[in-house]
Design an enzyme around this catalytic site. Sequence first.
Site, PDB file in Angstrom:
ATOM      1  N   TYR A   1      31.932  39.472  42.407  1.00 18.92           N
ATOM      2  CA  TYR A   1      33.396  39.523  42.270  1.00 18.92           C
ATOM      3  C   TYR A   1      33.956  38.099  42.205  1.00 18.92           C
ATOM      4  O   TYR A   1      34.874  37.805  41.437  1.00 18.92           O
ATOM      5  CB  TYR A   1      33.999  40.304  43.444  1.00 18.92           C
TER       6      TYR A   1
ATOM      7  N   SER B   1      46.767  35.328  49.230  1.00 20.82           N
ATOM      8  CA  SER B   1      47.046  36.256  48.132  1.00 20.82           C
ATOM      9  C   SER B   1      47.681  37.544  48.655  1.00 20.82           C
ATOM     10  O   SER B   1      47.383  37.977  49.770  1.00 20.82           O
ATOM     11  CB  SER B   1      45.721  36.600  47.436  1.00 20.82           C
TER      12      SER B   1
ATOM     13  N   TYR C   1      52.380  38.871  42.824  1.00 21.50           N
ATOM     14  CA  TYR C   1      52.490  39.292  41.425  1.00 21.50           C
ATOM     15  C   TYR C   1      53.791  40.055  41.277  1.00 21.50           C
ATOM     16  O   TYR C   1      54.365  40.508  42.269  1.00 21.50           O
ATOM     17  CB  TYR C   1      51.340  40.233  41.066  1.00 21.50           C
TER      18      TYR C   1
ATOM     19  N   THR D   1      52.270  34.483  40.433  1.00 23.85           N
ATOM     20  CA  THR D   1      51.217  34.439  39.407  1.00 23.85           C
ATOM     21  C   THR D   1      51.667  35.214  38.181  1.00 23.85           C
ATOM     22  O   THR D   1      52.065  36.377  38.278  1.00 23.85           O
ATOM     23  CB  THR D   1      49.896  34.996  39.986  1.00 23.85           C
TER      24      THR D   1
ATOM     25  N   ARG E   1      36.413  43.076  34.115  1.00 15.71           N
ATOM     26  CA  ARG E   1      35.348  42.225  34.648  1.00 15.71           C
ATOM     27  C   ARG E   1      34.123  43.112  34.745  1.00 15.71           C
ATOM     28  O   ARG E   1      34.024  43.982  35.607  1.00 15.71           O
ATOM     29  CB  ARG E   1      35.753  41.663  35.996  1.00 15.71           C
TER      30      ARG E   1
ATOM     31  N   LYS F   1      52.251  30.113  38.599  1.00 16.82           N
ATOM     32  CA  LYS F   1      50.813  29.943  38.348  1.00 16.82           C
ATOM     33  C   LYS F   1      50.365  30.737  37.131  1.00 16.82           C
ATOM     34  O   LYS F   1      50.721  31.911  36.988  1.00 16.82           O
ATOM     35  CB  LYS F   1      50.056  30.416  39.600  1.00 16.82           C
TER      36      LYS F   1
ATOM     37  N   HIS G   1      43.279  31.653  35.503  1.00 19.39           N
ATOM     38  CA  HIS G   1      42.817  32.587  36.528  1.00 19.39           C
ATOM     39  C   HIS G   1      41.306  32.457  36.742  1.00 19.39           C
ATOM     40  O   HIS G   1      40.614  33.429  37.040  1.00 19.39           O
ATOM     41  CB  HIS G   1      43.179  34.026  36.146  1.00 19.39           C
TER      42      HIS G   1
ATOM     43  N   ARG H   1      39.110  34.702  34.490  1.00 21.73           N
ATOM     44  CA  ARG H   1      39.038  36.117  34.864  1.00 21.73           C
ATOM     45  C   ARG H   1      40.018  36.972  34.086  1.00 21.73           C
ATOM     46  O   ARG H   1      40.064  38.179  34.276  1.00 21.73           O
ATOM     47  CB  ARG H   1      39.316  36.252  36.369  1.00 21.73           C
TER      48      ARG H   1
END
Length: 377
Positions: free
Chosen positions: A23, A105, A128, A154, A163, A250, A274, A277
Site C-alpha cells: 500500500y 491525514s 479532501y 488535497t 492501485r 496540495k 500524490h 498514486r
Amino acid sequence: MILSIEDLRQIAKRRVPRAIFDYADGGSYDERTLRANTADLDALQFRQRVMVDVSAVDLATTVAGQPMAMPLAIGPTGLAGLFHADGEILGARAAAACGIPFCLSTMSICSIEDVRAASDAPFWFQQYLMRDRGFNQELIERAAAAQCSALVLTLDLQVLAQRRRDARNGLSIPPRLTLRNAWDIATKPAWAVRVLMGKRRTFGNLAGRLGGGDGIKTLAQWTNSQFDPTASWRDVEWVRSRWPGRLILKGVMDAEDARFALSAGADAVVVSNHGGRQLDGAPSSISVLPEIVAAIDGRCDVLFDGGIRSGQDLAKALALGARAGLIGKAFLFALAAGGQAGVIRAIEIMRDELKLTLALTGTTSAAGVGRHILWTG
Ligand SMILES: Cc1cc2nc3c(=O)[nH]c(=O)nc-3n(C[C@H](O)[C@H](O)[C@H](O)COP(=O)(O)O)c2cc1C
C-alpha cells in the site's frame, strides 16, 4: 546498521504484511509516475565547490511563517496506524522531537483528538473535499479545536486511480486474517499482536461514517462513495472562508492551477502527484517544480513532494525553488521499521545528508540554496 531510507524500507518489508507494505510502496496503474519521481531526482547532479567555510550549516526555515528546524515535513498518509500501532501519534511525536511539522491525514487510524491528546506540538491536518460538505465543516471545526497550525487541502484525489497492488492483495480496513494472508501474518507476529489485536484498527476520524458494520470492504469503495468528483475552485474558496489559519493546497502540478490556487487564497502550495498514486503518466514532481515556482513568483511558499528518499533529494528540490519537502513513503517505512525511534532516525538521516550535501556544494544555509548548487554541464 541503518544508514539510509532504503535500509528502513527493507526492515519495513520484513515487519508488516505484504498488503500493508505494498500500500505504501506502490503507485497507480503501471507505476510510471512513481518511478519517474525518483528517477528524475536521481538524474540531477550537484556542483562541487571547495574552500568555503562550511563549519556551520543552518537548516532552519519557515513555511507560511511557521518556523521549522529544517526544510522538511511529514506529509499526510492514510492508514499510518496500520504500519505501527498508534502510528500517527508516534509520527507526530517524532516530528515534534525533531522540530518539523507532522501532517495528519483525514484517512488516519488515530483521530485528530487522539493525536492532540498525545502530543503537545501543533500539527497540520489534511482533508479532501467530501460529497457531504457538512463533514468538511465538521473536520475544519475539529482541526481548529485541536489548534492545528495548518490545514492542508488535497486537490488531486477527486476520483481514485486504481492501485493494482492493493486490488491484488485484497487490502481491507480494518485488516482481517484470511486464508490467503494467514501465512504472511503468521510470519509477522509482533505486527499482529500490536496492530491486529490493538485497539485502533480503522479510520479514527470517520467514526459513525463508515456505513454500518465494523468497517468497509475496500478503501477504494469508500473513497469513491464519499469523495466529491464535482469539486471546483469555488469549493476551495469555501474552505478558505471557513478556515482562518494557514491553508496549504496540495496536488498542484500545473502553472495555471498554481495561479488558481493563489487566487483561492493559498498560503502555500504543494507540488505533488500524490507520490505517483493518482495520474499515472503525469510528469515527475521535480520536473514541473521550476514552472510552478515561476508561476507563483514568490507570492506564497512552494512545497514539494514525490520521490524524496534522502537529504540529497531534498537539497535538489530546494535548489529548484521549493521552500521545503514532504515525505510520504520514507515516513511509513521508518514507522514500520522502528516506530517513533525509526521515524526520528529517518529524519536524522535526511538532516545529516542535507547538511553534508550543502556543505560540499559550498552552501552554509537552507536559505542560501539555489540553482547554483546544481551542475548543468
Ligand atoms: C501510503 C500512502 C498514503 C497516502 N495518503 C495520503 C492522504 O491520505 N492524503 C494526502 O493528501 N496524501 C496522501 N499520500 C500522498 C503523500 O502525502 C505524498 O504526496 C506522497 O507520498 C509523496 O511522495 P513520496 O511517497 O515519494 O514521498 C499518501 C501517500 C502514501 C505513500
